[in-house]
Design a protein around this motif. Sequence first.
Motif, mmCIF file in Angstrom:
data_model
loop_
_atom_site.group_PDB
_atom_site.id
_atom_site.type_symbol
_atom_site.label_atom_id
_atom_site.label_comp_id
_atom_site.label_asym_id
_atom_site.label_seq_id
_atom_site.Cartn_x
_atom_site.Cartn_y
_atom_site.Cartn_z
ATOM 1 N N PHE A 1 1.643 70.770 10.184
ATOM 2 C CA PHE A 1 2.606 71.539 9.381
ATOM 3 C C PHE A 1 4.049 71.177 9.748
ATOM 4 C CE2 PHE A 1 -1.271 74.034 9.919
ATOM 5 C CZ PHE A 1 -1.680 74.141 8.597
ATOM 6 N N LEU A 2 4.322 69.874 9.724
ATOM 7 C CA LEU A 2 5.671 69.425 10.032
ATOM 8 C C LEU A 2 5.915 68.034 9.468
ATOM 9 C CD1 LEU A 2 5.297 67.123 12.466
ATOM 10 C CD2 LEU A 2 5.071 69.140 13.896
ATOM 11 N N ILE A 3 7.182 67.646 9.515
ATOM 12 C CA ILE A 3 7.599 66.276 9.253
ATOM 13 C C ILE A 3 8.034 65.681 10.584
ATOM 14 C CG2 ILE A 3 9.381 64.834 8.179
ATOM 15 C CD1 ILE A 3 9.435 66.823 5.862
ATOM 16 N N CYS A 4 7.627 64.440 10.823
ATOM 17 C CA CYS A 4 8.046 63.742 12.040
ATOM 18 C C CYS A 4 9.167 62.775 11.684
ATOM 19 C CB CYS A 4 6.875 62.976 12.655
ATOM 20 S SG CYS A 4 7.341 61.931 14.065
ATOM 21 N N ALA A 5 10.371 63.031 12.210
ATOM 22 C CA ALA A 5 11.476 62.073 12.085
ATOM 23 C C ALA A 5 11.341 61.125 13.277
ATOM 24 C CB ALA A 5 12.815 62.799 12.093
ATOM 25 N N PHE A 6 10.488 60.122 13.114
ATOM 26 C CA PHE A 6 9.985 59.352 14.250
ATOM 27 C C PHE A 6 11.082 58.566 14.964
ATOM 28 C CE2 PHE A 6 7.965 55.402 15.915
ATOM 29 C CZ PHE A 6 7.256 56.012 16.946
ATOM 30 N N LYS A 7 11.199 58.867 16.248
ATOM 31 C CA LYS A 7 12.092 58.122 17.144
ATOM 32 C C LYS A 7 11.287 57.826 18.398
ATOM 33 C CE LYS A 7 16.743 58.338 19.201
ATOM 34 N NZ LYS A 7 17.260 57.177 18.444
ATOM 35 N N ARG A 8 11.107 56.558 18.704
ATOM 36 C CA ARG A 8 10.190 56.173 19.780
ATOM 37 C C ARG A 8 10.536 56.818 21.119
ATOM 38 N NH1 ARG A 8 10.670 51.351 17.150
ATOM 39 N NH2 ARG A 8 12.364 50.702 18.530
ATOM 40 N N ASP A 9 11.804 56.834 21.474
ATOM 41 C CA ASP A 9 12.185 57.284 22.821
ATOM 42 C C ASP A 9 11.916 58.764 23.046
ATOM 43 O OD1 ASP A 9 12.975 54.726 23.315
ATOM 44 O OD2 ASP A 9 15.126 55.102 23.023
ATOM 45 N N THR A 10 11.895 59.567 21.982
ATOM 46 C CA THR A 10 11.698 61.011 22.150
ATOM 47 C C THR A 10 10.308 61.468 21.715
ATOM 48 O OG1 THR A 10 12.670 61.396 19.963
ATOM 49 C CG2 THR A 10 14.151 61.485 21.859
ATOM 50 N N ALA A 11 9.481 60.556 21.238
ATOM 51 C CA ALA A 11 8.153 60.927 20.748
ATOM 52 C C ALA A 11 7.222 61.270 21.910
ATOM 53 C CB ALA A 11 7.563 59.791 19.920
ATOM 54 N N LEU A 12 6.444 62.332 21.739
ATOM 55 C CA LEU A 12 5.477 62.754 22.756
ATOM 56 C C LEU A 12 4.053 62.293 22.430
ATOM 57 C CD1 LEU A 12 6.653 66.426 23.463
ATOM 58 C CD2 LEU A 12 7.311 64.305 24.639
ATOM 59 N N CYS A 13 3.891 61.529 21.356
ATOM 60 C CA CYS A 13 2.548 61.097 20.951
ATOM 61 C C CYS A 13 2.164 59.761 21.569
ATOM 62 C CB CYS A 13 2.457 61.022 19.426
ATOM 63 S SG CYS A 13 3.668 59.911 18.660
ATOM 64 N N GLY B 1 6.485 70.837 20.834
ATOM 65 C CA GLY B 1 7.702 70.631 21.597
ATOM 66 C C GLY B 1 8.310 69.260 21.456
ATOM 67 N N CYS B 2 7.783 68.434 20.564
ATOM 68 C CA CYS B 2 8.317 67.085 20.386
ATOM 69 C C CYS B 2 9.698 67.153 19.733
ATOM 70 C CB CYS B 2 7.373 66.250 19.522
ATOM 71 S SG CYS B 2 7.951 64.552 19.254
ATOM 72 N N GLY B 3 10.603 66.319 20.192
ATOM 73 C CA GLY B 3 11.955 66.307 19.666
ATOM 74 C C GLY B 3 12.088 65.685 18.292
ATOM 75 N N ASN B 4 10.975 65.211 17.720
ATOM 76 C CA ASN B 4 11.026 64.600 16.393
ATOM 77 C C ASN B 4 10.568 65.548 15.290
ATOM 78 O OD1 ASN B 4 11.850 62.195 17.545
ATOM 79 N ND2 ASN B 4 9.774 61.352 17.681
ATOM 80 N N ALA B 5 10.216 66.784 15.647
ATOM 81 C CA ALA B 5 9.608 67.702 14.682
ATOM 82 C C ALA B 5 10.644 68.316 13.746
ATOM 83 C CB ALA B 5 8.852 68.802 15.416
ATOM 84 N N VAL B 6 10.229 68.486 12.488
ATOM 85 C CA VAL B 6 11.053 69.120 11.456
ATOM 86 C C VAL B 6 10.131 69.984 10.602
ATOM 87 C CG1 VAL B 6 12.577 68.750 9.479
ATOM 88 C CG2 VAL B 6 12.584 67.111 11.370
ATOM 89 N N ARG B 7 10.593 71.203 10.256
ATOM 90 C CA ARG B 7 9.819 72.056 9.354
ATOM 91 C C ARG B 7 10.722 72.607 8.266
ATOM 92 N NH1 ARG B 7 7.145 73.315 14.120
ATOM 93 N NH2 ARG B 7 4.907 72.816 14.012
ATOM 94 N N THR B 8 10.115 72.820 7.116
ATOM 95 C CA THR B 8 10.799 73.510 6.027
ATOM 96 C C THR B 8 10.059 74.813 5.752
ATOM 97 O OG1 THR B 8 9.450 72.445 4.331
ATOM 98 C CG2 THR B 8 11.477 71.304 4.990
ATOM 99 N N ASP B 9 10.601 75.612 4.844
ATOM 100 C CA ASP B 9 9.949 76.878 4.494
ATOM 101 C C ASP B 9 8.524 76.649 4.001
ATOM 102 O OD1 ASP B 9 12.304 78.135 5.145
ATOM 103 O OD2 ASP B 9 13.010 78.310 3.068
ATOM 104 N N SER B 10 8.317 75.569 3.268
ATOM 105 C CA SER B 10 6.978 75.294 2.730
ATOM 106 C C SER B 10 5.970 75.054 3.846
ATOM 107 C CB SER B 10 7.018 74.077 1.800
ATOM 108 O OG SER B 10 7.799 74.342 0.659
ATOM 109 N N TYR B 11 6.377 74.317 4.873
ATOM 110 C CA TYR B 11 5.468 74.063 5.991
ATOM 111 C C TYR B 11 5.174 75.359 6.744
ATOM 112 C CZ TYR B 11 5.929 69.013 5.408
ATOM 113 O OH TYR B 11 5.882 67.736 4.912
ATOM 114 N N ALA B 12 6.187 76.208 6.921
ATOM 115 C CA ALA B 12 5.969 77.480 7.607
ATOM 116 C C ALA B 12 5.000 78.356 6.816
ATOM 117 C CB ALA B 12 7.301 78.205 7.800
ATOM 118 N N GLN B 13 5.166 78.385 5.493
ATOM 119 C CA GLN B 13 4.260 79.166 4.662
ATOM 120 C C GLN B 13 2.841 78.606 4.729
ATOM 121 O OE1 GLN B 13 4.691 81.986 3.191
ATOM 122 N NE2 GLN B 13 2.649 82.031 2.258
ATOM 123 N N ALA B 14 2.708 77.286 4.724
ATOM 124 C CA ALA B 14 1.385 76.664 4.822
ATOM 125 C C ALA B 14 0.725 76.998 6.158
ATOM 126 C CB ALA B 14 1.509 75.152 4.655
#
Length: 713
Positions: free
Chosen positions: A622-634, A651-664
């Motif tokens: 339930f998120l978008i990953c703004a992928f940045k290698r140095d901060t990725a926890l995957c 807790g990954c620093g690349n995570a992004v959520r919108t209202d739609s993801y929160a509702q989902a």
Amino acid sequence: MTTALTLEADPYILPLPGPESPVVLDRWISAGNTHPNSRYSDDVWSMGPLIDNPGDSIHKINLRRCPATLRSEFRRLIWVLVNGELRPTYVQERGFQNRSRDGVISMRDNILQWMKFARWLDRQGVSQVSDCTMEHWMAYAAKCTSGCTRVHAQTVLRWLSDLWAFDQLSASPCGVTQPPWESEGIDDYLPASTGEAGGENKTEPLDPTVIGPLLTWSIRMVEDFSDDILAAWAERCRMHARVTATPSTRGGLAAVKNYLQPLVDAGALLPATVSRKHGITLAHHYVAAVTGASWNQVHDFATRRGLRELAARRPGPSPMQVPVTGRIEGRTWREFMDYEETPILVRHLATAAAIVILYLTGMRPQEARSLRSGCCPDPQPNPDGSMPRHLIRAHHFKNVRDSDGHHISAGEERAVPWVAITPVVNAIRVLERIVPKGELLFSSTHHDVVSQRKHHGALKRGTLDRRVENLVSWINQEATAQGLPAQMVPEDPHGNLGLSRLRRTLAWHIARRPGGLVALAIQYGHMRTALDARTSTGYGNRGRRGFHGELDVETALAAAQTAARLRDATAAGEKISGPAARRALIGATSLPSFEGALTTPKAAAKFLARDGLVLFDNPDSFLICAFKRDTALCDPDPGATAPNQFACQLGCGNAVRTDSYAQAAREHADRLDTKAVLVPQPLGDRLRLTANRFRALADAHDSAAQSAEEAIA
């Protein structure tokens, strides 16, 4: 280009062939090629001496398709094309042809275009090629390039130029005039560019609703049903061999009567088969095998009693004494293995194995058709006891050339082998049980299980494509019979399910991981990891060509769509949260400069190289990953351009959520709570904990969410 040089002065000039001259000169025939060589005077020429790829058909040139008035000249021109080699100086000057000699497939297509041109000239009243004028060239160029793409039009005009270029390599040229685009430039003779991608990147992937059940049944055939099918095939072969070796005896005739007459008298079903000549008829071989009689005795008895017609009215099965061990939905998939059905099942099993291999490796069909038994040996354990991956040693054929730039029909072994996951290894092992050791896994001879004809090389592309369609028909019949209508394979919106579409489909699914597929998201994740690891250990040196290029295209397209959706959502008033919210919005707003340009691997790689600005949808988290290698926890690999979405971490620093993801996330939590009531308490407690975690994610979004303007300020 000079035309008066003698053979001694110019090694590119070919002597005139005689009636008994070979169609293909010895210098172009590889040492291991055993295909017969046609004679110059033959009206049908075989291209076999030029073909070493087991997956290629033996193409033939039918000179009778050329008008009689022009046949003698075109016979000579085609022979020069087959055996000639353009001069390096001419090749270098020619802007749209950089090879002195084409491969056999291009050569065949070239000749077919020449034949069309010859028939057109004949309709214009031209009886010798030297009478072809500039007006003829321009009129035919306009005709043959009308309605086709710029790339194809350029290829066609290049083929027509070859008529003039190769004529000058003959000791006695026919006098073909120079096409006007050779002196004036080709651009004015080409249609406008449409900007469309070509080749594999234009191939449509299979719809997710199609590949899901198709892969389900293919893996099921390989892993659950193969033992039964191959055991039945072995028993059928044994029974068939016994019938062939059995002479007619008085006891045999009595056995036939004792077996069939009670069935006839009782009105029971008779063992039946489908004959091309007679339609549904009595299964003569089966009856002979179970009674110990000869085939002739069964035939004579059936003819006297009219059993052929009776079997057509009362067709029944032909059960064999073979244990059935395969299961589907907890029950055996067959009551018994049928003598007459078994060859069909073997064919479907091989087709299913092909689908598994192609889809779960990304291999091109022509590479798969060249695989041989033993290509994927079991690996030896590492010193620490761990087991390395299985590797497939395969040949590739695309753009394989020798030091002189000539296409090598036999291809060459890949410097870096394919990585095989378990279902692929199982599929190869099944095929190795069908063909002899060292034989092609898709040998035409050994996979002609019904007629047992001896064919050249491997099953051809058209044959395999037809077998896929037949497998789909069988799957849908089987799904209905097994009471599993939800597992039927629907029609694909883009037409037939050709094997060439599987490669693009794999790239599509790895990049996008849609729900509802058999190969779960974690499987795709592991495949991406394997592919990326392979890239970093060898494929990177090849500029991410081939499958990796296709994967880049699909990944870039999926990321671009994610960015577009984020841009539209925030423009519609949705709020955004997460440590990478500002970066994600910048990435989304930078998308327009790439729109419409992500259809080539080079453009896709450039798009994906924007570390920190490429957005990946992860609906499972339930998120978008703004992928940045140095901060990725995957734990992405060095140089990775996409996240390991199956290993997404809180807790990954690349995570992004919108209202739609929160509702989902809240809706998913509600579904988990509903499910928790229906399962035992320990499992229900775990489901409720997970539901609470998703609600906490949604609550955290609500408390930190900002508008796009606030987030980017």
